[in-house]
Design a protein around this motif. Structure first.
Motif, PDB file in Angstrom:
ATOM      1  N   UNK A 116       0.830  -1.206   0.000  1.00 33.51           N
ATOM      2  CA  UNK A 116       0.000   0.000   0.000  1.00 33.51           C
ATOM      3  C   UNK A 116       0.868   1.261   0.000  1.00 33.51           C
ATOM      4  N   UNK A 117       1.964   1.213   0.756  1.00 34.07           N
ATOM      5  CA  UNK A 117       2.885   2.359   0.781  1.00 34.07           C
ATOM      6  C   UNK A 117       3.498   2.560  -0.596  1.00 34.07           C
ATOM      7  N   UNK A 118       3.905   1.465  -1.236  1.00 31.16           N
ATOM      8  CA  UNK A 118       4.489   1.555  -2.574  1.00 31.16           C
ATOM      9  C   UNK A 118       3.497   2.160  -3.559  1.00 31.16           C
ATOM     10  N   UNK A 119       2.263   1.694  -3.522  1.00 31.04           N
ATOM     11  CA  UNK A 119       1.255   2.197  -4.458  1.00 31.04           C
ATOM     12  C   UNK A 119       0.952   3.673  -4.228  1.00 31.04           C
ATOM     13  N   UNK A 120       0.971   4.090  -2.961  1.00 31.14           N
ATOM     14  CA  UNK A 120       0.673   5.492  -2.652  1.00 31.14           C
ATOM     15  C   UNK A 120       1.838   6.410  -2.990  1.00 31.14           C
ATOM     16  N   UNK A 121       3.063   5.914  -2.814  1.00 27.52           N
ATOM     17  CA  UNK A 121       4.248   6.750  -3.053  1.00 27.52           C
ATOM     18  C   UNK A 121       4.642   6.815  -4.523  1.00 27.52           C
ATOM     19  N   UNK A 122       4.417   5.728  -5.261  1.00 31.71           N
ATOM     20  CA  UNK A 122       4.962   5.645  -6.607  1.00 31.71           C
ATOM     21  C   UNK A 122       6.426   5.238  -6.556  1.00 31.71           C
ATOM     22  N   UNK A 123       7.017   4.877  -7.704  1.00 34.73           N
ATOM     23  CA  UNK A 123       8.391   4.359  -7.715  1.00 34.73           C
ATOM     24  C   UNK A 123       9.418   5.292  -7.092  1.00 34.73           C
ATOM     25  N   UNK A 124       9.423   6.572  -7.494  1.00 36.07           N
ATOM     26  CA  UNK A 124      10.436   7.503  -6.975  1.00 36.07           C
ATOM     27  C   UNK A 124      10.235   7.751  -5.486  1.00 36.07           C
ATOM     28  N   UNK A 125       8.992   7.979  -5.079  1.00 41.63           N
ATOM     29  CA  UNK A 125       8.706   8.226  -3.671  1.00 41.63           C
ATOM     30  C   UNK A 125       9.037   7.028  -2.808  1.00 41.63           C
ATOM     31  N   UNK A 126       8.786   5.827  -3.343  1.00 43.95           N
ATOM     32  CA  UNK A 126       9.087   4.617  -2.576  1.00 43.95           C
ATOM     33  C   UNK A 126      10.592   4.452  -2.396  1.00 43.95           C
ATOM     34  N   UNK A 127      11.363   4.735  -3.442  1.00 42.61           N
ATOM     35  CA  UNK A 127      12.823   4.674  -3.326  1.00 42.61           C
ATOM     36  C   UNK A 127      13.305   5.612  -2.216  1.00 42.61           C
ATOM     37  N   UNK A 128      12.791   6.849  -2.194  1.00 45.84           N
ATOM     38  CA  UNK A 128      13.183   7.805  -1.152  1.00 45.84           C
ATOM     39  C   UNK A 128      12.737   7.337   0.232  1.00 45.84           C
ATOM     40  N   UNK A 129      11.560   6.713   0.296  1.00 44.09           N
ATOM     41  CA  UNK A 129      11.042   6.182   1.561  1.00 44.09           C
ATOM     42  C   UNK A 129      11.977   5.107   2.111  1.00 44.09           C
ATOM     43  N   UNK A 130      12.412   4.181   1.261  1.00 49.31           N
ATOM     44  CA  UNK A 130      13.322   3.125   1.703  1.00 49.31           C
ATOM     45  C   UNK A 130      14.657   3.723   2.151  1.00 49.31           C
ATOM     46  N   UNK A 131      15.112   4.771   1.457  1.00 47.24           N
ATOM     47  CA  UNK A 131      16.346   5.448   1.883  1.00 47.24           C
ATOM     48  C   UNK A 131      16.171   6.058   3.277  1.00 47.24           C
ATOM     49  N   UNK A 132      15.007   6.658   3.535  1.00 49.45           N
ATOM     50  CA  UNK A 132      14.748   7.251   4.851  1.00 49.45           C
ATOM     51  C   UNK A 132      14.700   6.179   5.940  1.00 49.45           C
ATOM     52  N   UNK A 133      14.034   5.063   5.661  1.00 49.57           N
ATOM     53  CA  UNK A 133      13.984   3.978   6.647  1.00 49.57           C
ATOM     54  C   UNK A 133      15.384   3.419   6.885  1.00 49.57           C
ATOM     55  N   UNK A 134      16.196   3.376   5.823  1.00 55.18           N
ATOM     56  CA  UNK A 134      17.581   2.916   5.978  1.00 55.18           C
ATOM     57  C   UNK A 134      18.355   3.835   6.906  1.00 55.18           C
ATOM     58  N   UNK A 135      18.117   5.140   6.801  1.00 51.64           N
ATOM     59  CA  UNK A 135      18.772   6.086   7.716  1.00 51.64           C
ATOM     60  C   UNK A 135      18.380   5.794   9.163  1.00 51.64           C
ATOM     61  N   UNK A 136      17.089   5.511   9.379  1.00 51.73           N
ATOM     62  CA  UNK A 136      16.611   5.218  10.734  1.00 51.73           C
ATOM     63  C   UNK A 136      17.240   3.926  11.262  1.00 51.73           C
ATOM     64  N   UNK A 137      17.308   2.899  10.420  1.00 55.76           N
ATOM     65  CA  UNK A 137      17.923   1.642  10.844  1.00 55.76           C
ATOM     66  C   UNK A 137      19.402   1.860  11.167  1.00 55.76           C
ATOM     67  N   UNK A 138      20.074   2.614  10.298  1.00 59.62           N
ATOM     68  CA  UNK A 138      21.496   2.897  10.506  1.00 59.62           C
ATOM     69  C   UNK A 138      21.732   3.561  11.852  1.00 59.62           C
ATOM     70  N   UNK A 139      20.889   4.533  12.201  1.00 62.87           N
ATOM     71  CA  UNK A 139      21.068   5.255  13.466  1.00 62.87           C
ATOM     72  C   UNK A 139      20.937   4.313  14.660  1.00 62.87           C
ATOM     73  N   UNK A 140      20.074   3.297  14.532  1.00 66.07           N
ATOM     74  CA  UNK A 140      19.837   2.371  15.645  1.00 66.07           C
ATOM     75  C   UNK A 140      20.920   1.301  15.727  1.00 66.07           C
ATOM     76  N   UNK A 141      21.277   0.696  14.590  1.00 69.50           N
ATOM     77  CA  UNK A 141      22.095  -0.521  14.645  1.00 69.50           C
ATOM     78  C   UNK A 141      23.599  -0.288  14.610  1.00 69.50           C
ATOM     79  N   UNK A 142      24.049   0.829  14.036  1.00 67.73           N
ATOM     80  CA  UNK A 142      25.496   1.003  13.904  1.00 67.73           C
ATOM     81  C   UNK A 142      26.171   1.239  15.251  1.00 67.73           C
ATOM     82  N   UNK A 143      25.420   1.706  16.240  1.00 72.31           N
ATOM     83  CA  UNK A 143      26.027   1.927  17.554  1.00 72.31           C
ATOM     84  C   UNK A 143      26.467   0.603  18.197  1.00 72.31           C
ATOM     85  N   UNK A 144      25.882  -0.516  17.749  1.00 71.53           N
ATOM     86  CA  UNK A 144      26.287  -1.834  18.236  1.00 71.53           C
ATOM     87  C   UNK A 144      27.193  -2.560  17.243  1.00 71.53           C
ATOM     88  N   UNK A 145      27.589  -1.876  16.164  1.00 69.60           N
ATOM     89  CA  UNK A 145      28.462  -2.498  15.187  1.00 69.60           C
ATOM     90  C   UNK A 145      27.755  -3.431  14.225  1.00 69.60           C
TER      91      UNK A 145
END
Length: 318
Positions: A197-226
């Motif tokens: 549903x998120x993909x359909x609402x965002x469209x291809x370009x918006x979904x790519x940016x969304x995944x990049x944003x979620x990746x930033x959030x994951x990075x902030x959480x997990x890199x502190x533990x290596x």
């Protein structure tokens, strides 16, 4: 170049105003102490390109003001030049630690001030060029996404995200684990709920940016533990500990990423918030990982969620 000058000495303010005009800087804003300067920064619709800050000021000194300016994302690299009397030079180290880029000693020579501002001007021009280049790169990336079409199941190369590996590098690393005997690594899968549903609402370009944003959030959480992580398509990420440590608790990663992503304020094009919920699989080891295809990984957390208490790894390799 827009310059903000903060000094509690009215004579110094007047002198600096005249000196800056003589040097060719005609967009100068004056503040009589640090608190007033910070109010100006917060309320200004246009960003400042350089700051000249006295160190010793009432209400808020220049060092605290410098740190407050640096804390704002738009001013992380803006030149900040401290104005200091000879007797205040002991504060220079603290000023640099707070984010200052240079300093001028009072009473200052006009040519010394010019040299410092020339350096600031060069930094300003480089920043402008960098922003322009970033905008062009983003435009090219968006155009590439639109032309090629990003599918829901695609994996991505995401640049400049600490801890992120594209899926090919991830597979290569897992293979290396097997060949060198490092088989104690643990993995978890994070699956974005209702990702279609998120993909359909965002469209291809918006979904790519969304995944990049979620990746930033994951990075902030997990890199502190290596930890490292990879996107495997269909809204699923694999997070793993490459150092083969045992007993590391990974159970709260999904909740922590949800909380971090919520602070990003992600919205659809119509302004409505994107609901971000993550399902997380139980941790599993190298043996389970090595037998799984990419399609398996995108289903692990979903299977576990639908069969509470059951083995989350019942999906057979495709």
């Amino acid at each position: 170049m827009r310059i903000l000058v903060a000094d509690d000495d009215g004579a110094i303010l007047e002198l600096l105003s005249i000196a800056l005009e003589v040097l060719g800087f005609d967009s100068v804003t004056l503040a009589r102490d640090g608190a007033e300067a910070l109010d100006i920064v917060r309320s200004s619709k246009a960003e400042f390109d350089c700051f000249l800050l006295d160190i010793q000021m009432p209400r808020m000194d220049g060092i605290e003001l410098c740190a407050s300016i640096r804390a704002r994302p738009e001013y992380r690299s803006t030149p900040i030049v401290m104005l200091t009397a000879m007797s205040d030079r002991k504060y220079i180290e603290r000023s640099l630690a707070a984010g200052a880029t240079d300093y001028v000693t009072k009473p200052f020579e006009i040519m010394d001030l010019k040299a410092r501002l020339n350096s600031a001007t060069q930094a300003y021009k480089l920043a402008q060029e960098g922003r322009a280049m970033t905008e062009r790169l983003h435009a090219l990336a968006d155009d590439l996404v639109h032309r090629n079409g990003v599918e829901l199941g695609d994996t991505f190369d995401i640049e400049d995200v600490p801890g992120y590996l594209n899926f090919d590098k991830f597979k290569g690393l897992v293979k290396d684990f097997g060949e060198c005997g490092m088989r104690h690594a643990e993995f978890v899968v994070l699956q974005i709920s209702d990702v279609a549903s998120i993909y359909n609402a965002c469209g291809p370009a918006g979904y790519f940016n969304f995944i990049c944003d979620i990746s930033d959030a994951i990075s902030e959480v997990v890199t502190q533990d290596g930890f490292l992580f990879s996107y495997v398509g269909n809204g699923a990420f694999v997070v793993f500990d490459p150092r083969s440590r045992q007993g590391i608790d990974m159970s709260d990663i999904g909740a922590d990423v949800e909380a971090t992503a919520a602070t990003l304020g992600l919205v659809f094009s119509n302004g409505s918030p994107i609901p971000i919920r993550l399902q997380q699989s139980d941790a599993f080891g190298f043996k389970d990982m090595s037998m799984r295809s990419r399609e398996d990984l995108t289903r692990l957390s979903t299977v576990h969620s639908a069969n509470s208490g059951a083995d989350p790894f019942v999906v057979q390799a495709v």
